[in-house]
Design an enzyme around this catalytic site. Structure first.
Site, PDB file in Angstrom:
ATOM      1  CE  LYS A 118      -4.428   0.912   0.025  1.00 38.39           C
ATOM      2  NZ  LYS A 118      -5.511   0.050  -0.514  1.00 38.39           N
TER       3      LYS A 118
HETATM    4  P1  NAD Z   1     -12.773   7.549  -3.339  1.00 39.79           P
HETATM    5  O1  NAD Z   1     -11.822   8.599  -2.905  1.00 39.79           O
HETATM    6  O2  NAD Z   1     -13.073   7.367  -4.785  1.00 39.79           O
HETATM    7  O3  NAD Z   1     -14.186   7.741  -2.589  1.00 39.79           O
HETATM    8  C1  NAD Z   1     -14.315   7.884  -1.208  1.00 39.79           C
HETATM    9  C2  NAD Z   1     -15.736   8.354  -0.921  1.00 39.79           C
HETATM   10  O4  NAD Z   1     -15.954   8.371   0.504  1.00 39.79           O
HETATM   11  C3  NAD Z   1     -16.025   9.767  -1.402  1.00 39.79           C
HETATM   12  O5  NAD Z   1     -17.342   9.819  -1.903  1.00 39.79           O
HETATM   13  C4  NAD Z   1     -15.925  10.596  -0.126  1.00 39.79           C
HETATM   14  O6  NAD Z   1     -16.663  11.814  -0.184  1.00 39.79           O
HETATM   15  C5  NAD Z   1     -16.526   9.623   0.854  1.00 39.79           C
HETATM   16  N1  NAD Z   1     -16.235   9.906   2.258  1.00 39.79           N
HETATM   17  C6  NAD Z   1     -15.086  10.325   2.822  1.00 39.79           C
HETATM   18  N2  NAD Z   1     -15.257  10.493   4.145  1.00 39.79           N
HETATM   19  C7  NAD Z   1     -16.537  10.138   4.403  1.00 39.79           C
HETATM   20  C8  NAD Z   1     -17.315  10.110   5.599  1.00 39.79           C
HETATM   21  N3  NAD Z   1     -16.803  10.440   6.769  1.00 39.79           N
HETATM   22  N4  NAD Z   1     -18.618   9.702   5.506  1.00 39.79           N
HETATM   23  C9  NAD Z   1     -19.148   9.372   4.315  1.00 39.79           C
HETATM   24  N5  NAD Z   1     -18.460   9.383   3.163  1.00 39.79           N
HETATM   25  C10 NAD Z   1     -17.174   9.773   3.220  1.00 39.79           C
HETATM   26  O7  NAD Z   1     -12.213   6.182  -2.704  1.00 39.79           O
HETATM   27  P2  NAD Z   1     -12.567   4.702  -3.166  1.00 39.79           P
HETATM   28  O8  NAD Z   1     -11.544   4.236  -4.134  1.00 39.79           O
HETATM   29  O9  NAD Z   1     -14.025   4.600  -3.500  1.00 39.79           O
HETATM   30  O10 NAD Z   1     -12.255   3.914  -1.809  1.00 39.79           O
HETATM   31  C11 NAD Z   1     -13.219   3.777  -0.767  1.00 39.79           C
HETATM   32  C12 NAD Z   1     -12.810   2.617   0.122  1.00 39.79           C
HETATM   33  O11 NAD Z   1     -12.757   1.410  -0.653  1.00 39.79           O
HETATM   34  C13 NAD Z   1     -11.418   2.740   0.768  1.00 39.79           C
HETATM   35  O12 NAD Z   1     -11.444   2.102   2.023  1.00 39.79           O
HETATM   36  C14 NAD Z   1     -10.537   1.952  -0.185  1.00 39.79           C
HETATM   37  O13 NAD Z   1      -9.346   1.504   0.431  1.00 39.79           O
HETATM   38  C15 NAD Z   1     -11.477   0.817  -0.518  1.00 39.79           C
HETATM   39  N6  NAD Z   1     -11.147   0.077  -1.755  1.00 39.79           N
HETATM   40  C16 NAD Z   1     -11.061   0.727  -2.947  1.00 39.79           C
HETATM   41  C17 NAD Z   1     -10.793   0.003  -4.093  1.00 39.79           C
HETATM   42  C18 NAD Z   1     -10.750   0.643  -5.458  1.00 39.79           C
HETATM   43  O14 NAD Z   1     -10.640  -0.106  -6.444  1.00 39.79           O
HETATM   44  N7  NAD Z   1     -10.868   1.955  -5.579  1.00 39.79           N
HETATM   45  C19 NAD Z   1     -10.580  -1.380  -4.012  1.00 39.79           C
HETATM   46  C20 NAD Z   1     -10.696  -2.017  -2.781  1.00 39.79           C
HETATM   47  C21 NAD Z   1     -10.980  -1.250  -1.653  1.00 39.79           C
END
Ligand code: NAD
Length: 424
Positions: free
Chosen positions: A114
């Site tokens: 990571k």
């Molecule tokens: P992103 O930055 O695209 O989206 C994050 C979202 O969460 C945004 O809409 C943001 O406004 C919202 N957010 C932030 N703080 C918040 C809060 N306190 N309450 C409600 N909403 C809130 O990120 P992402 O890629 O969608 O990742 C989200 C999660 O999924 C993370 O934990 C990441 O590690 C995990 N993840 C992502 C992927 C991927 O392919 N992108 C894969 C596996 C896991």
């Protein structure tokens, strides 16, 4: 040392404590020596870098950056890159460890990694983000590469970030190296279906979990925390499957409509305004109240540590599908288990992203693109296989799905380690 500071430090648990506690639970189920346990609890390689940025106004800012490689026993390290002010070394260590288990659980030939930069991307222009990304990439360049460690998008980063990393890396090598990142734009060798793969996988296991509890999609309701790369399409896929998505949230707030949100129209509103707030097809809701709404399925898809011992007793959903990494603290997990809430753990629920990242890496290395239907079909197969393996293991050993998933993954990593032997 100030005694109040040290007391607070011992009491504050973070994602790394949770990740280590989960590992300890898995190890307790398996016959693992203390030395191997210690090895698995420790990152193999960690890099902390300073990332200086020349800002648009000519001033210089300096950000902390990290890349942690937790394990290489099953193959090169793989994991996302996060831009967020909450990034610190322990968070990155926890996320890297979870990546190792995730890759092993869905049987892709990677270890976990990571990366992160402690920066708020919304405070920067595109030009500044490009300079930060390129500088960070050049700092960690000696330890990444298609056979070493392959970054992908995570919170605050996207396919454009991956294009900059790929270009910076390629410029240093003197030739184009598409396999150094995944989650690239399609035009640069990205995989069809990668952008929505994590969400597709989340919805896929959510439906399997609902079926296991006799819940028909057409009679079920869901709330999704986070409307980013994972949450937005998870909400869309659930709605397409017939589930009534009643609420979603983002960092600025939440919206609710008991009759069901029109997710596509909401997505268009977010594209225009930058937030779910102010959507005319719903009422406003307190952001964190979404977690305790009276729904069947709760999908936390934003951050870690949002379901805690404080709000877990009030969670009304009977199924929690962890779209985010580490959204449920260890203490909350125990409360949900006692209350018979089915928690589909992150390393299973959100593994769709790394599965299709693996497909993208294979396609990049072979310079050959698969059809989207092929990608989605193979993704579904792997998610279903992993789901059944976890359900079976949990049934045989009488554990939660998280314990089963972690134990299965840890066992596979140890098997690879044992076969290779400890060098020298
Ligand atoms: P992103 O930055 O695209 O989206 C994050 C979202 O969460 C945004 O809409 C943001 O406004 C919202 N957010 C932030 N703080 C918040 C809060 N306190 N309450 C409600 N909403 C809130 O990120 P992402 O890629 O969608 O990742 C989200 C999660 O999924 C993370 O934990 C990441 O590690 C995990 N993840 C992502 C992927 C991927 O392919 N992108 C894969 C596996 C896991």
């Amino acid at each position: 040392m100030n005694p109040s500071i040290s007391a607070e430090a011992t009491l504050t648990r973070g994602p790394l404590d949770d990740a280590k506690a989960q590992l300890a639970q898995a190890v307790a189920q398996l016959d693992v020596s203390e030395g191997v346990h210690r090895m698995l609890a420790t990152s193999r390689r960690e890099m902390a870098v300073a990332v200086p940025l020349r800002r648009d106004d000519g001033s210089i800012a300096v950000y902390e950056g990290f890349r942690v490689q937790h394990n290489f026993s099953r193959g090169p390290a793989k994991g996302g890159l996060r831009f967020s002010t909450a990034v610190d070394l322990d968070e990155v260590r926890a996320l890297a460890m979870w990546m190792t288990w995730k890759c092993a659980l869905v049987d892709v030939p990677y270890g976990g990694a990571k990366g992160g930069v402690a920066i708020e991307p919304r405070d920067h222009s595109v030009g500044e983000l490009e300079r930060v990304t390129r500088r960070y990439t050049s700092e960690i360049l000696p330890i990444i590469g298609p056979d070493m460690d392959i970054p992908a998008p995570d919170i605050g980063t996207d396919e454009r970030t991956m294009a900059w990393i790929m270009d910076t890396y390629s410029a240093s090598k003197g030739h184009t190296v598409p396999g150094v990142v995944t989650g690239k734009p399609i035009a640069l060798g990205g995989s069809l279906g990668r952008a929505s793969a994590t969400s597709r996988g989340v919805a896929h296991v959510a439906l399997l979990a609902m079926a296991s509890r006799g819940l028909e999609p057409a009679r079920a309701s869901a709330a999704v925390q986070g409307f980013g790369k994972v949450g937005r399409d998870a909400a869309r896929f659930l709605q397409e499957a017939g589930v009534t998505v009643v609420a979603v949230s983002d960092v600025d707030g939440a919206v609710v409509n008991e009759g069901g949100l029109d997710v596509m129209r909401l997505a268009a509103h977010v594209d225009t305004t930058g937030s779910v707030r102010g959507f005319d097809g719903a009422d406003e809701l307190d952001r964190d109240a979404l977690l305790t709404l009276d729904v069947d399925v709760l999908v936390p898809a934003a951050l870690e540590g949002v379901i805690t011992e404080d709000n877990a007793p009030d969670v009304k959903a009977s199924i929690v599908v962890e779209g985010a990494n580490g959204p449920t603290t260890q203490a909350a997990d125990e409360i949900l288990t006692d209350r018979d809430v089915l928690v589909v753990p992150d390393i299973l629920a959100n593994a769709g992203g790394v599965i299709v990242s693996y497909f993208e890496w294979v396609q990049s290395n072979q310079a050959y693109q698969w059809r989207e239907s092929e990608v989605n079909e193979r993704l579904g197969e792997r998610m279903t296989n992993a789901w059944h393996a976890v359900v079976e293991h949990a049934g045989v050993h009488g554990t939660t799905y998280r314990e089963a998933a972690t134990a299965l993954a840890v066992k596979r990593v140890i098997e690879a380690h044992d076969l290779r032997g400890l060098y020298p």
